[in-house]
Design a protein around this motif. Structure first.
Motif, PDB file in Angstrom:
ATOM      1  N   LEU A 121       0.844  -1.192   0.000  1.00 37.96           N
ATOM      2  CA  LEU A 121       0.000   0.000   0.000  1.00 37.96           C
ATOM      3  C   LEU A 121       0.879   1.241   0.000  1.00 37.96           C
ATOM      4  CD1 LEU A 121      -2.684  -1.006   2.684  1.00 37.96           C
ATOM      5  CD2 LEU A 121      -2.875  -1.151   0.194  1.00 37.96           C
ATOM      6  N   ASP A 122       0.558   2.145  -0.932  1.00 35.46           N
ATOM      7  CA  ASP A 122       1.304   3.407  -0.939  1.00 35.46           C
ATOM      8  C   ASP A 122       0.715   4.351   0.098  1.00 35.46           C
ATOM      9  OD1 ASP A 122      -1.082   4.171  -2.023  1.00 35.46           O
ATOM     10  OD2 ASP A 122      -0.294   4.430  -4.062  1.00 35.46           O
ATOM     11  N   GLU A 123       1.281   5.548   0.196  1.00 33.43           N
ATOM     12  CA  GLU A 123       0.837   6.493   1.218  1.00 33.43           C
ATOM     13  C   GLU A 123      -0.599   6.931   1.004  1.00 33.43           C
ATOM     14  OE1 GLU A 123       3.507   9.742   1.371  1.00 33.43           O
ATOM     15  OE2 GLU A 123       5.232   8.556   2.067  1.00 33.43           O
ATOM     16  N   GLU A 124      -1.016   7.090  -0.253  1.00 33.14           N
ATOM     17  CA  GLU A 124      -2.395   7.517  -0.518  1.00 33.14           C
ATOM     18  C   GLU A 124      -3.378   6.442  -0.077  1.00 33.14           C
ATOM     19  OE1 GLU A 124      -5.219   8.929  -4.291  1.00 33.14           O
ATOM     20  OE2 GLU A 124      -3.072   8.508  -4.573  1.00 33.14           O
ATOM     21  N   ALA A 125      -3.057   5.184  -0.344  1.00 36.65           N
ATOM     22  CA  ALA A 125      -3.937   4.088   0.067  1.00 36.65           C
ATOM     23  C   ALA A 125      -4.005   3.979   1.585  1.00 36.65           C
ATOM     24  CB  ALA A 125      -3.447   2.777  -0.549  1.00 36.65           C
ATOM     25  N   LEU A 126      -2.851   4.142   2.246  1.00 36.97           N
ATOM     26  CA  LEU A 126      -2.853   4.092   3.713  1.00 36.97           C
ATOM     27  C   LEU A 126      -3.675   5.226   4.300  1.00 36.97           C
ATOM     28  CD1 LEU A 126       0.871   3.145   4.509  1.00 36.97           C
ATOM     29  CD2 LEU A 126      -1.163   1.720   4.804  1.00 36.97           C
ATOM     30  N   ALA A 127      -3.631   6.393   3.664  1.00 36.10           N
ATOM     31  CA  ALA A 127      -4.413   7.530   4.155  1.00 36.10           C
ATOM     32  C   ALA A 127      -5.899   7.228   4.063  1.00 36.10           C
ATOM     33  CB  ALA A 127      -4.063   8.789   3.381  1.00 36.10           C
ATOM     34  N   LYS A 128      -6.321   6.553   2.935  1.00 39.89           N
ATOM     35  CA  LYS A 128      -7.725   6.204   2.802  1.00 39.89           C
ATOM     36  C   LYS A 128      -8.150   5.168   3.849  1.00 39.89           C
ATOM     37  CE  LYS A 128      -8.186   7.196  -2.145  1.00 39.89           C
ATOM     38  NZ  LYS A 128      -8.541   6.624  -3.472  1.00 39.89           N
ATOM     39  N   VAL A 129      -7.255   4.240   4.160  1.00 45.71           N
ATOM     40  CA  VAL A 129      -7.579   3.232   5.179  1.00 45.71           C
ATOM     41  C   VAL A 129      -7.756   3.867   6.546  1.00 45.71           C
ATOM     42  CG1 VAL A 129      -6.691   1.231   6.399  1.00 45.71           C
ATOM     43  CG2 VAL A 129      -6.479   1.362   3.917  1.00 45.71           C
ATOM     44  N   THR A 130      -6.828   4.720   6.903  1.00 50.72           N
ATOM     45  CA  THR A 130      -6.904   5.355   8.222  1.00 50.72           C
ATOM     46  C   THR A 130      -8.025   6.374   8.313  1.00 50.72           C
ATOM     47  OG1 THR A 130      -5.267   6.989   7.503  1.00 50.72           O
ATOM     48  CG2 THR A 130      -4.462   5.032   8.666  1.00 50.72           C
ATOM     49  N   ALA A 131      -8.434   6.981   7.158  1.00 47.20           N
ATOM     50  CA  ALA A 131      -9.516   7.959   7.189  1.00 47.20           C
ATOM     51  C   ALA A 131     -10.845   7.298   7.497  1.00 47.20           C
ATOM     52  CB  ALA A 131      -9.589   8.711   5.869  1.00 47.20           C
ATOM     53  N   GLY A 132     -11.043   6.032   7.075  1.00 47.43           N
ATOM     54  CA  GLY A 132     -12.275   5.322   7.371  1.00 47.43           C
ATOM     55  C   GLY A 132     -13.480   5.881   6.661  1.00 47.43           C
ATOM     56  N   ILE A 152      -9.907   1.524  -2.595  1.00 46.22           N
ATOM     57  CA  ILE A 152      -8.462   1.588  -2.357  1.00 46.22           C
ATOM     58  C   ILE A 152      -7.786   0.608  -3.322  1.00 46.22           C
ATOM     59  CG2 ILE A 152      -6.631   1.339  -0.651  1.00 46.22           C
ATOM     60  CD1 ILE A 152      -8.783   1.755   1.498  1.00 46.22           C
ATOM     61  N   PRO A 153      -7.061   1.094  -4.313  1.00 44.28           N
ATOM     62  CA  PRO A 153      -6.367   0.182  -5.238  1.00 44.28           C
ATOM     63  C   PRO A 153      -5.165  -0.472  -4.562  1.00 44.28           C
ATOM     64  CG  PRO A 153      -5.842   2.464  -5.756  1.00 44.28           C
ATOM     65  CD  PRO A 153      -6.886   2.506  -4.688  1.00 44.28           C
ATOM     66  N   VAL A 154      -4.967  -1.763  -4.860  1.00 46.16           N
ATOM     67  CA  VAL A 154      -3.863  -2.524  -4.280  1.00 46.16           C
ATOM     68  C   VAL A 154      -3.139  -3.247  -5.414  1.00 46.16           C
ATOM     69  CG1 VAL A 154      -3.210  -4.354  -2.686  1.00 46.16           C
ATOM     70  CG2 VAL A 154      -5.110  -2.832  -2.111  1.00 46.16           C
ATOM     71  N   ASP A 155      -1.840  -3.107  -5.473  1.00 42.28           N
ATOM     72  CA  ASP A 155      -1.032  -3.765  -6.494  1.00 42.28           C
ATOM     73  C   ASP A 155      -0.569  -5.114  -5.968  1.00 42.28           C
ATOM     74  OD1 ASP A 155       0.446  -4.410  -8.651  1.00 42.28           O
ATOM     75  OD2 ASP A 155       2.071  -2.978  -8.243  1.00 42.28           O
ATOM     76  N   ALA A 156      -1.477  -6.089  -6.023  1.00 36.70           N
ATOM     77  CA  ALA A 156      -1.152  -7.426  -5.545  1.00 36.70           C
ATOM     78  C   ALA A 156      -2.071  -8.423  -6.222  1.00 36.70           C
ATOM     79  CB  ALA A 156      -1.292  -7.508  -4.029  1.00 36.70           C
ATOM     80  N   GLU A 157      -1.579  -9.646  -6.428  1.00 32.97           N
ATOM     81  CA  GLU A 157      -2.380 -10.680  -7.060  1.00 32.97           C
ATOM     82  C   GLU A 157      -3.488 -11.174  -6.136  1.00 32.97           C
ATOM     83  OE1 GLU A 157       0.203 -13.743  -8.298  1.00 32.97           O
ATOM     84  OE2 GLU A 157       1.296 -12.499  -9.774  1.00 32.97           O
ATOM     85  N   SER A 158      -3.211 -11.166  -4.828  1.00 35.87           N
ATOM     86  CA  SER A 158      -4.195 -11.649  -3.849  1.00 35.87           C
ATOM     87  C   SER A 158      -4.253 -10.665  -2.684  1.00 35.87           C
ATOM     88  CB  SER A 158      -3.821 -13.046  -3.351  1.00 35.87           C
ATOM     89  OG  SER A 158      -4.695 -13.444  -2.298  1.00 35.87           O
ATOM     90  N   LEU A 159      -5.444 -10.526  -2.155  1.00 36.53           N
ATOM     91  CA  LEU A 159      -5.614  -9.624  -1.004  1.00 36.53           C
ATOM     92  C   LEU A 159      -5.307 -10.296   0.334  1.00 36.53           C
ATOM     93  CD1 LEU A 159      -8.929  -7.813  -2.034  1.00 36.53           C
ATOM     94  CD2 LEU A 159      -6.566  -7.034  -2.331  1.00 36.53           C
TER      95      LEU A 159
END
Length: 550
Positions: A313-324, A330-337
């Motif tokens: 997770l980049d900083e923008e994604a982490l900010a969205k997670v913590t903002a709630g 939230i885009p994630v660059d991964a094959e599996s979550l």
């Protein structure tokens, strides 16, 4: 056996040193009890200043629940004497009860001190006032202000009693003359009162006004020699300021000490040493405050935390997670979550804390003799259990009420004897005896009275039980032939109803038209059956004029 003045000084110095040593050793215990009552528990307990502290009010409610039960209304006494007429008895009763009702706060404060500390005392002393009936004042004393003969088994068997206090220099000069005093500052007991070296104000004493400079004084009542010695360590390095026969006397001319004790609990082998009621539950209150403090800090650490795989997770994604934000994508660059984010587990507190707190509450309740429902706490007890607990509580508090009553009786005796000596012959203050005014004179009070506290050993619980039993007994009393008027008087007294309820209503007046129409008929004897019937109808229907047959 005669005693020299130097021997008396050595005796006073010896008992004063012993007194200071005893209460100096107890100073920390007394401070902890006081802090617990004032809800300043952690002032004398070492703790980390960064942690949250929680203090419960159990000590305050523990003491005040006793006060509420022991002082339901203003204290009063019943006065009796077999050596004077009833009028003097009534004057003495009205005088002392009026004074006691005005000083209820001082009596309550002394009772509060006796619950927090091992015991307390009342000092009754004359004071200046334009009202002759207010020339006697009372104040509650802490136990470290009174020096006792600790070898005695009863208060009446003591060889001496003394009051240790600090007197302003201005008052000392007016009372004992302009002597050369070594003035000191007035220390506080809870701030090293018996260690002048730790008093930060000692160096500034000489520069203070006379009103704020003090001398240490000991009023020493020597019951063996029947003498009052006023001693001060600040005069001649320990000398007598005054010496006289004990001025306050009983009617039989025996010495009377103007100090009344109040003990709610005593040390069995040392009856002159009291035992603090609050000290019985202090350890449980200590433990409860510690548990609640631990819980408060644990709750503040009970937060939601997450572990995130680094780099996913980049900083923008982490900010969205913590903002709630609701509905955020939230885009994630991964094959599996799976395994990207995981909640940090927060284990709950052990159930042992709940059980331990329940044991603490149980110990506090056992240390108090007052049932929970009397303090407004809801319980699941049945009516039978409530009645049993009420009777138990009333009996235990009744024992304490007897100690309170004994102190009030001693206070009443001291007050009346002091009034005899303070009233002038040309002064005639007035008290109300019932609805009639009466003059209070020394001759009216100078008799051998006996004093009994009203409603001895009674408490609100015991009174409620007695009221309920009285109501239940009314049918039985009626069947036994008890006069309804007597039952009415007892009900009005028990429920403290207005005395006007005792007045008998006037008989109903007859209607004027009936009286005008039938006086002659009612006065004449009936001559026939019809006449008798007419008179009966007239009596039964007095509002309707009825024709009288010829």
């Amino acid at each position: 056996m005669a005693r020299t003045e130097q021997q008396t000084i050595h005796l006073i110095q010896s008992v004063l040193a012993e007194h200071k040593e005893i209460w100096g050793n107890r100073q920390e215990d007394m401070r902890r009890l006081r802090s617990a009552y004032l809800t300043r528990f952690f002032e004398d307990v070492e703790h980390d200043r960064e942690t949250i502290r929680v203090e419960t009010s159990d000590a305050y409610s523990f003491v005040e629940s006793y006060i509420a039960s022991l002082f339901e209304k203003a204290p009063a006494v019943e006065v009796d004497s077999m050596k004077t007429d009833a009028q003097n008895v009534e004057i003495a009763r009205a005088t002392v009860n009026s004074w006691l009702s005005q000083n209820r706060k001082a009596l309550e404060n002394g009772s509060r001190l006796a619950l927090i500390y091992p015991m307390s005392f009342y000092k009754i002393s004359p004071t200046e006032s334009s009202d002759p009936l207010n020339r006697v004042r009372i104040r509650a004393l802490e136990p470290w202000q009174v020096i006792l003969d600790r070898d005695a088994d009863l208060w009446e068997e003591q060889r001496f009693v003394a009051h240790h206090y600090y007197l302003p220099v201005v008052d000392a000069r007016s009372m004992y003359g302009s002597k050369k005093y070594d003035v000191v500052s007035k220390p506080a007991y809870f701030h090293d009162a018996f260690d002048e070296s730790n008093n930060p104000y000692t160096d500034f004493t000489d520069s203070l006004p006379d009103e704020y400079q003090y001398i240490e004084v000991v009023e020493f009542y020597d019951l063996v020699m029947d003498k009052l010695f006023v001693f001060s360590p600040n005069y001649k390095n320990g000398g007598l300021l005054d010496k006289r026969t004990i001025p306050l006397r009983t009617y039989d001319d025996n010495p009377l000490i103007p100090i009344a004790p109040l003990y709610y609990s005593r040390v069995p082998d040392k009856p002159m040493d009291g035992y603090s009621t609050l000290a019985r539950v202090y350890d449980q209150i200590f433990e409860k405050n510690i548990v609640r403090t631990f819980w408060a800090n644990a709750i503040r650490r009970d937060s939601r935390q997450y572990l995130v795989k680094e780099g996913v997770l980049d900083e923008e994604a982490l900010a969205k997670v913590t903002a709630g934000v609701d509905g955020a994508i939230i885009p994630v660059d991964a094959e599996s979550l799976d395994g990207i984010i995981r909640e940090v587990p927060v284990p709950p507190l052990s159930g042992n804390f709940d059980r331990y707190l329940a044991y603490i509450e149980s110990d506090i309740q056992r240390g108090s003799i007052i049932a929970p429902f009397t303090k407004g706490e809801a319980t699941k007890a049945t009516a039978t259990e409530v009645t049993a607990l009420a009777q138990y509580t009333a009996s235990e508090i009744g024992r304490m009420a007897r100690e309170r009553d004994e102190a009030i009786e001693i206070i009443a005796q001291i007050f009346v004897r002091m009034m005899v000596f303070t009233l002038e012959d040309d002064e005639k203050p007035v008290v109300m005896v019932g609805k009639s005014p009466r003059y209070v004179t020394p001759d009216a009070l100078d008799h051998k009275f006996r004093y009994f506290a009203l409603d001895q050993a009674s408490t609100p619980l015991s009174k409620e039980i007695q009221k309920r039993q009285l109501i239940e007994l009314i049918p039985t009393l009626t069947q036994l032939g008890v006069s309804p008027e007597k039952i009415k008087e007892e009900v009005i007294r028990a429920f403290n109803l207005p005395e006007s309820f005792l007045e008998q209503p006037p008989p109903p007046e007859e209607v004027g038209t009936v009286r005008a129409a039938t006086p002659d008929v009612l006065a004449q004897p009936p001559s026939s059956a019809s006449g008798q019937l007419a008179q009966e109808l007239i009596r039964s229907q007095r509002s309707i004029p009825f024709p009288i047959p010829e």
